[in-house]
Design a protein around this motif. Structure first.
Motif, PDB file in Angstrom:
ATOM      1  N   GLY A 286       0.942  -1.263  -0.163  1.00  0.00           N
ATOM      2  CA  GLY A 286       0.069   0.110   0.101  1.00  0.00           C
ATOM      3  C   GLY A 286       0.916   1.284   0.260  1.00  0.00           C
ATOM      4  O   GLY A 286       0.308   2.335   0.430  1.00  0.00           O
ATOM      5  N   LEU A 287       1.967   0.922  -0.281  1.00  0.00           N
ATOM      6  CA  LEU A 287       2.905   2.379  -0.411  1.00  0.00           C
ATOM      7  C   LEU A 287       3.192   2.721  -2.081  1.00  0.00           C
ATOM      8  O   LEU A 287       3.790   1.719  -2.533  1.00  0.00           O
ATOM      9  N   LEU A 288       2.640   3.636  -2.598  1.00  0.00           N
ATOM     10  CA  LEU A 288       2.698   3.674  -3.828  1.00  0.00           C
ATOM     11  C   LEU A 288       3.840   4.346  -4.690  1.00  0.00           C
ATOM     12  O   LEU A 288       4.347   5.333  -4.182  1.00  0.00           O
ATOM     13  N   PRO A 289       4.466   3.590  -5.424  1.00  0.00           N
ATOM     14  CA  PRO A 289       5.379   4.009  -6.058  1.00  0.00           C
ATOM     15  C   PRO A 289       5.191   4.860  -7.418  1.00  0.00           C
ATOM     16  O   PRO A 289       4.667   4.428  -8.459  1.00  0.00           O
ATOM     17  N   VAL A 290       5.741   6.146  -7.517  1.00  0.00           N
ATOM     18  CA  VAL A 290       5.207   7.234  -8.496  1.00  0.00           C
ATOM     19  C   VAL A 290       6.605   7.814  -9.336  1.00  0.00           C
ATOM     20  O   VAL A 290       7.296   8.322  -8.565  1.00  0.00           O
ATOM     21  N   ILE A 291       6.385   7.310 -10.308  1.00  0.00           N
ATOM     22  CA  ILE A 291       7.631   7.618 -11.319  1.00  0.00           C
ATOM     23  C   ILE A 291       7.073   8.774 -12.163  1.00  0.00           C
ATOM     24  O   ILE A 291       6.351   8.738 -12.932  1.00  0.00           O
ATOM     25  N   VAL A 292       8.140   9.846 -12.042  1.00  0.00           N
ATOM     26  CA  VAL A 292       7.801  11.198 -13.032  1.00  0.00           C
ATOM     27  C   VAL A 292       8.877  11.408 -13.703  1.00  0.00           C
ATOM     28  O   VAL A 292       9.990  11.230 -13.494  1.00  0.00           O
ATOM     29  N   ASP A 293       8.774  12.371 -14.612  1.00  0.00           N
ATOM     30  CA  ASP A 293       9.629  12.830 -15.671  1.00  0.00           C
ATOM     31  C   ASP A 293      10.587  13.674 -14.904  1.00  0.00           C
ATOM     32  O   ASP A 293      10.314  14.373 -13.731  1.00  0.00           O
ATOM     33  N   GLU A 294      11.841  14.142 -15.471  1.00  0.00           N
ATOM     34  CA  GLU A 294      12.785  15.016 -14.754  1.00  0.00           C
ATOM     35  C   GLU A 294      12.148  16.371 -14.563  1.00  0.00           C
ATOM     36  O   GLU A 294      12.678  16.880 -13.537  1.00  0.00           O
ATOM     37  N   ALA A 295      11.508  16.995 -15.374  1.00  0.00           N
ATOM     38  CA  ALA A 295      10.969  18.313 -15.248  1.00  0.00           C
ATOM     39  C   ALA A 295      10.100  18.486 -14.006  1.00  0.00           C
ATOM     40  O   ALA A 295      10.184  19.306 -13.041  1.00  0.00           O
TER      41      ALA A 295
END
Ligand code: SF4
Lengths: 467, 192
Positions: free
Chosen positions: B115-124
């Motif tokens: 239940g720990l969400l891994p959120v991958i976002v772009d560099e900007a």
């Protein structure tokens, strides 16, 4: 049929249900290795749901991470000093008995570090899928097995169903050519590979090590290389099985025997990437100009050759922070850095050939005054073989402590710790902050570099000790 | 497990890359035989000094960090050891999402199962988050989107089945058990 990589062959052979866009694959696991630190909560889940261990014949437990390395504690002559360690040992004993899992327990002659005993007993075989609640399960890939570390929830999944839900990883070929120079080892090679890839460079990938240099390595050396695949972020490392692999396995207690051996051999010979098979990425390394490597920072990618200076990275706050923790400066050469501790052991470099190499340097010499040298064999089998060869005497006469097998100072869970601020040349695989004890400063290197450094009391070049 | 839909919180920012699981949960705390109670040891060697006193300038010890449920970390968080004690500790401490440009494989897997969400976002986007600690953001799992305070939305990738399980509170072991006929058939056919 299109050409397949070794990884693809292993994957396909274990798909119970192939993956789709909205469902991961159900992947079958041939061998599940269990240890005391990452299993208690998984057994608790089975207990709470009333589930048995589905395939006890594919599950083997041992104890290594928190076990003492002093004989008197190990064999019950005095209590285990660390109460928390004693509790985990008892917990696994209880769980193994209750669920009927084979346990190479505390006094068992085959006990040892989980990634050392799998291969040496012949449990680790080409073509298998192997998992363990431990990231260095990548070690077993040296045999052409698809082997990777999992978390405790997944340990529970495998115990209950012998399967895992997995997305197919990508592939990365590491092509290594060129002969390693004398004094330059498999450890130096893999440190160089991690330096090139970066500690996150292998994320989402399975590495296949290939090329003439890899083919020329012994099984122990291939295991050292595959062991550290995870330090580049890779899920697994692979080497295609060959005559070296088969010769290593033949006659091992858990390897197939007789007609079963012949059948296995026939199947294993097909386990290699087909000519023309495509990898998602490739990396080429020329091993011929490598020198002995050592880390200077706080992850395994931060390494230099012994003759090189620590790089200056102006404006890189992370680099600066790592050097501050390590008490080192850009421009400084690692050779000559004063040290207090040397640790020879771990699943990276705790095998018999590693101990022989270290003993070769230490024979007839003494550790420098003030240097503590701890030598911990990777398994009880290795310990006995080393003693048969008299390696223990070489170490003790050099001033070392010779212990019972286990993870020991690789992560210090059992109380074998490096003091705050002290420098330790270690043959293990991680130099993270505090890995060997709060404030400890770890320098990762090969067994011969470690042995040479123990003699000089400073980071030393093993090539000066080669006879 | 309880279903998860959205998480709205101010962020705590730890910009250094390669935060390994030995930092998140040092080995000496792995001796527990349960999942609970690890929050007190989270980042122990960065949070407390040699005498056990809180390090004043460590981000989690600052008053504005109280109650934050989203951690923004440098690239490649969770590398190293497979110890699930790392996500257990983050969750127990109160975190419900970790945002970075890159999240190490085993840690990401372990997080999804707890239940720990891994959120991958772009560099900007990552760069903006690093420069704006304490920003109030929303992780919307249903739409796989991160909402920023200026109304912008950035979608993030998440494995479809893990997302389904989290949204519906489905447990993966139950799903695997439902595959037992296929598993038996595989064993018979492969001679296992
Ligand atoms: S020796 Fe070190 S790296 Fe290997 S299994 Fe033990 S703790 Fe892990």
């Amino acid at each position: 049929m299109t050409a397949s990589t070794l990884f693809e062959k292993l994957w396909r052979a274990h798909e119970v249900v192939p993956e789709t866009a909205d469902r991961p694959a159900v992947l079958y696991i041939d061998l599940h290795l269990v240890h005391e630190v990452t299993s208690p909560q998984a057994f608790a889940v089975l207990r709470s749901r009333g589930l048995p261990v589905r395939r006890r014949d594919r599950t083997v437990g041992t104890m290594d991470h928190s076990t003492p390395t002093r004989a008197d504690e190990l064999y019950g002559r005095v209590p285990i000093r660390l109460e928390s360690a004693a509790r985990q040992v008892r917990e696994l004993e209880k769980n193994a008995a209750e669920f009927g899992v084979e346990l190479l327990g505390i006094e068992h002659p085959d006990r040892g570090i989980v990634h050392i005993i799998g291969p040496e007993l012949g449990l680790t075989q080409p073509g298998k899928t192997i998992v363990c609640g431990d990231s260095h399960t990548s070690t077993h890939g040296a045999f052409g097995a698809l082997a990777f570390g999992i978390g405790t929830t997944e340990v529970g999944h495998v115990l209950a169903t012998q399967c895992l839900l997995q997305r197919k990883p990508r592939t990365l070929a590491v092509n290594v050519t060129g002969r390693l120079a004398p004094g330059v080892t498999a450890k130096d090679l893999v440190l160089a590979i991690i330096q090139r890839l970066g500690v996150g460079g292998g994320t989402g990938h399975v590495l296949e090590y290939r090329g003439a240099t890899i083919e020329a390595l012994s099984m122990d050396e291939r295991m050292t290389v595959c062991n550290m695949s995870i330090e580049a972020g890779a899920r697994a490392g692979l080497v295609a099985p060959d005559e070296t692999t088969f010769a290593y396995l033949q006659g091992r207690p858990r390897a197939p025997q007789g007609a079963a051996w012949d059948a296995a051999l026939a199947a294993w010979r097909g386990l290699r990437s087909d000519p023309g098979a495509r990898f998602d990425r490739e990396l080429a390394i020329d091993a011929s100009n490598l020198q002995p490597m050592i880390t200077y920072g706080t992850n395994p990618g931060m390494s230099v050759g012994l003759d090189e200076a620590i790089p200056a990275k102006g404006g890189d706050a992370i680099h600066a922070k790592a050097l501050e923790y390590m008490g080192l400066a850009a421009g400084q050469r690692m050779r000559g850095q004063k040290i207090e501790v040397v640790f020879i052991g771990s699943c990276t470099n705790g095998r018999l050939s590693d101990l022989r190499a270290a003993a070769g340097v230490l024979r007839g010499r003494r550790t420098a005054p003030g240097v503590k040298l701890l030598v911990v064999p990777g398994s009880q089998r290795i310990k006995r073989e080393a003693e048969r060869e008299g390696l223990d005497r070489v170490f003790v006469e050099a001033g070392a402590e010779w212990r019972e097998s286990g993870c020991s100072m690789c992560l210090g869970m059992n109380g074998d710790l490096v003091e705050r601020g002290a420098y330790c040349v270690s043959t293990s695989n991680r130099n993270f902050e505090g890995r060997q004890g709060v404030g400890a400063r770890t320098l990762l290197a090969s067994p011969v570099t470690a042995a040479a450094s123990a003699i000089e009391g400073r980071v030393a070049d093993p090539r000066a000790f080669l006879s | 497990m309880d279903p998860i839909r959205t998480i709205r919180s101010r962020t705590v920012v730890m910009p250094r890359p390669n935060i390994d699981t030995d930092q998140i949960m040092p080995a000496r705390f792995l001796t527990t035989t349960t999942r609970e109670g690890l929050g007190q040891h989270l980042f122990a060697d960065w949070r407390y000094d040699a005498s056990g006193q809180p390090v004043a300038d460590f981000v989690l010890n600052r008053p504005e960090a109280a109650g934050c449920r989203i951690l923004v970390a440098g690239r490649n968080i969770g590398c190293g050891s497979s110890r699930e004690h790392a996500p257990w500790g983050l969750y127990d401490y109160g975190f419900r999402a970790v945002i970075s440009t890159e999240i190490a494989d085993i840690f990401r897997n372990n997080s999804l199962k707890n239940g720990l969400l891994p959120v991958i976002v772009d560099e900007a986007t990552h760069g903006w988050l690093i420069e704006h600690p304490g920003a109030e953001v929303t992780v919307d799992l249903e739409r796989s989107a991160l909402g920023l305070p200026d109304g912008r939305e950035v979608s993030f990738p998440i494995e479809a089945f893990a997302r389904y399980c989290l949204l519906n509170g489905v447990d993966e072991l139950g799903y695997l058990e439902s595959q037992s006929a296929a598993i038996r058939a595989y064993e018979a056919e492969a001679g296992k």
